[in-house]
Design a protein around this motif. Structure first.
Motif, PDB file in Angstrom:
ATOM      1  N   ILE A 197      -2.964   4.945  -1.778  1.00 34.82           N
ATOM      2  CA  ILE A 197      -4.010   5.316  -0.709  1.00 34.82           C
ATOM      3  C   ILE A 197      -3.507   6.934   0.083  1.00 34.82           C
ATOM      4  O   ILE A 197      -2.258   7.131   0.144  1.00 34.82           O
ATOM      5  CB  ILE A 197      -3.949   4.513   0.595  1.00 34.82           C
ATOM      6  N   ARG A 253      -8.654   0.451   5.107  1.00 34.33           N
ATOM      7  CA  ARG A 253      -8.469   0.186   3.661  1.00 34.33           C
ATOM      8  C   ARG A 253      -7.445  -0.854   3.184  1.00 34.33           C
ATOM      9  O   ARG A 253      -8.020  -1.773   2.575  1.00 34.33           O
ATOM     10  CB  ARG A 253      -8.337   1.513   2.855  1.00 34.33           C
ATOM     11  N   VAL A 254      -6.204  -0.946   3.687  1.00 40.91           N
ATOM     12  CA  VAL A 254      -5.208  -1.758   3.413  1.00 40.91           C
ATOM     13  C   VAL A 254      -5.737  -3.138   3.953  1.00 40.91           C
ATOM     14  O   VAL A 254      -5.714  -4.129   3.255  1.00 40.91           O
ATOM     15  CB  VAL A 254      -3.988  -1.458   4.110  1.00 40.91           C
ATOM     16  N   SER A 277      -7.253  10.256   8.797  1.00 41.19           N
ATOM     17  CA  SER A 277      -6.740   9.566   7.677  1.00 41.19           C
ATOM     18  C   SER A 277      -5.817   8.516   7.820  1.00 41.19           C
ATOM     19  O   SER A 277      -5.996   7.756   6.987  1.00 41.19           O
ATOM     20  CB  SER A 277      -6.162  10.746   7.028  1.00 41.19           C
ATOM     21  N   LEU A 304      -2.029  11.851  -3.140  1.00 41.01           N
ATOM     22  CA  LEU A 304      -2.729  10.857  -3.763  1.00 41.01           C
ATOM     23  C   LEU A 304      -2.011  10.414  -5.228  1.00 41.01           C
ATOM     24  O   LEU A 304      -1.830   9.338  -5.601  1.00 41.01           O
ATOM     25  CB  LEU A 304      -4.204  10.697  -3.884  1.00 41.01           C
ATOM     26  N   ALA A 354       1.007  -1.142  -0.017  1.00 39.68           N
ATOM     27  CA  ALA A 354       0.065   0.085   0.145  1.00 39.68           C
ATOM     28  C   ALA A 354       1.061   1.324   0.055  1.00 39.68           C
ATOM     29  O   ALA A 354       1.645   1.543   0.971  1.00 39.68           O
ATOM     30  CB  ALA A 354      -0.928   0.091   1.267  1.00 39.68           C
ATOM     31  N   GLU A 411      -8.377  -4.587   1.865  1.00 40.65           N
ATOM     32  CA  GLU A 411      -7.881  -4.742   0.449  1.00 40.65           C
ATOM     33  C   GLU A 411      -6.907  -6.193   0.356  1.00 40.65           C
ATOM     34  O   GLU A 411      -7.098  -7.136  -0.266  1.00 40.65           O
ATOM     35  CB  GLU A 411      -7.008  -3.812  -0.132  1.00 40.65           C
ATOM     36  N   GLY A 427      -6.916   4.889   6.461  1.00 35.63           N
ATOM     37  CA  GLY A 427      -6.190   4.168   5.220  1.00 35.63           C
ATOM     38  C   GLY A 427      -5.777   2.782   5.801  1.00 35.63           C
ATOM     39  O   GLY A 427      -5.678   1.860   4.742  1.00 35.63           O
ATOM     40  N   GLN A 430      -0.296   7.295  -6.277  1.00 31.06           N
ATOM     41  CA  GLN A 430      -0.781   6.512  -7.407  1.00 31.06           C
ATOM     42  C   GLN A 430       0.291   6.197  -8.649  1.00 31.06           C
ATOM     43  O   GLN A 430       0.186   5.286  -9.242  1.00 31.06           O
ATOM     44  CB  GLN A 430      -2.163   7.327  -8.126  1.00 31.06           C
ATOM     45  N   ILE A 487      -2.735   9.284   2.588  1.00 29.86           N
ATOM     46  CA  ILE A 487      -2.796   9.257   3.908  1.00 29.86           C
ATOM     47  C   ILE A 487      -1.899  10.738   4.642  1.00 29.86           C
ATOM     48  O   ILE A 487      -0.756  10.764   4.156  1.00 29.86           O
ATOM     49  CB  ILE A 487      -2.032   8.081   4.814  1.00 29.86           C
ATOM     50  N   SER A 500       1.455   4.828   0.431  1.00 33.01           N
ATOM     51  CA  SER A 500       0.620   5.923   0.800  1.00 33.01           C
ATOM     52  C   SER A 500       1.111   7.164   0.954  1.00 33.01           C
ATOM     53  O   SER A 500       2.480   7.230   0.944  1.00 33.01           O
ATOM     54  CB  SER A 500      -0.063   5.732   2.317  1.00 33.01           C
TER      55      SER A 500
END
Ligand SMILES: NC(=O)c1ccc[n+]([C@@H]2O[C@H](COP(=O)([O-])OP(=O)(O)OC[C@H]3O[C@@H](n4cnc5c(N)ncnc54)[C@H](O)[C@@H]3O)[C@@H](O)[C@H]2O)c1
Length: 280
Positions: A67, A83-84, A76, A47, A41, A87, A80, A51, A69, A43
């Motif tokens: 992500i 989310r990790v 945040s 973003l 991930a 996923e 985050g 990305q 963060i 972060s």
């Protein structure tokens, strides 16, 4: 599979979260962890930056998500980390790497400001604490985790008169000493949960942070170099016994080792990865 191939996939099946992973050293760490088999991930407060690195890793055949963060923002971080885990199902490795050298306008100042103390404390110290606090409930519950903080050789003992840094960088150096001490005390605190906490102290790596430092020195001590890059090259030449530039990936290789089960007996340590420029 040979022993060597096996070692290069030493993080197969593991998952990692890297803060400040969208640029510089953090990006190098993300690349190496992904090459070694981890799902990463990436972060960053930006973003877009995260990305870009996640896409690069995915295009090279690795597994990565991006992500946003901000490590100064607990909400945040919590979002985050959730989310990790959603996923990837688990979080094995956390690399609190995000850092700043000072506040806005750092490069053009020859002294520190209140803003420099606040920014370096918020990101380089509290940011590490916030990040650990966000991942620790999950790691404690599983009885497994690897935290690898990114400090700096600047957090070690002050250097001699040959040092080319000025007064404006003092808050940064103090924040990095705090990062090392945070590593020591956290390791003692969470060892009983089989969580390892170590830190890397990078030396001189050409990134946005070093570009800002070089611009600053070039402005106030022009004899060190006419450009930021010249100041950097001179620092490598005078400080590094190995006389080579360090890459973000050089830091990533050391992180991968600390994050691996081969280092499961190592905790609370601070390792210089600095081409020999500071020896304590
Ligand atoms: N470059 C060096 O020579 C050197 C030496 C020693 C230590 N370090 C440390 O390495 C780490 C990475 O630095 P770098 O040189 O790659 O710098 P960099 O500026 O290239 O990268 C830092 C990244 O952190 C992100 N970031 C900044 N504030 C953030 C926040 N609040 N939340 C989340 N992300 C944030 C930035 O967007 C950026 O992508 C830092 O902790 C730095 O202090 C660097």
């Amino acid at each position: 599979m040979t022993q060597q191939q096996n070692e290069t996939r030493q993080l197969e099946g593991k998952t990692a979260l890297v803060t400040g992973g969208g640029n510089g050293i953090g990006a190098g760490i993300c690349r190496v962890l992904a090459e070694r088999g981890a799902s990463v991930a990436v972060s960053d407060i930006s973003l877009e930056r995260a990305q870009t690195i996640a896409d690069e890793i995915t295009s090279a055949g690795g597994t990565a998500i991006a992500i946003a963060i901000d490590v100064t923002d607990v909400a945040s971080l919590d979002a985050g980390v959730s989310r990790v885990i959603d996923e990837f199902g688990q979080l094995d490795i956390c690399v609190p790497n995000a850092g700043v050298v000072g506040s806005q306008g750092f490069s053009s100042r020859n002294d520190f400001t209140d803003g420099d103390w606040d920014a370096t404390n918020a990101v380089n110290v509290r940011g590490l604490v916030n990040t650990a606090e966000a991942v620790l409930p999950h790691m404690r519950e599983r009885g497994y985790g690897k935290i690898v903080n990114i400090a700096s050789q600047g957090g070690r003992a002050p250097r001699g008169p040959d040092v080319i840094l000025g007064r404006q960088i003092i808050p940064y150096l103090v924040s990095k000493a705090a990062a090392i001490q945070w590593t020591h005390v956290l390791a003692q605190d969470v060892g009983k949960h089989s969580i390892n906490v170590n830190c890397i102290c990078p030396g001189t790596v050409w990134t946005d942070i070093w570009e800002a430092v070089g611009e600053n020195r070039s402005m106030f001590e022009p004899e060190l170099g006419a450009t930021s890059r010249e100041v950097f090259d001179a620092a490598v030449e005078t400080r590094h016994p190995l006389k080579v530039d360090q890459t973000p990936e050089d830091i990533g290789y050391a992180v991968a080792y600390f994050a691996s089960d081969q280092a499961s007996e190592i905790t609370g340590q601070a390792l210089n990865v600095n081409a020999g420029s500071v020896l304590s």
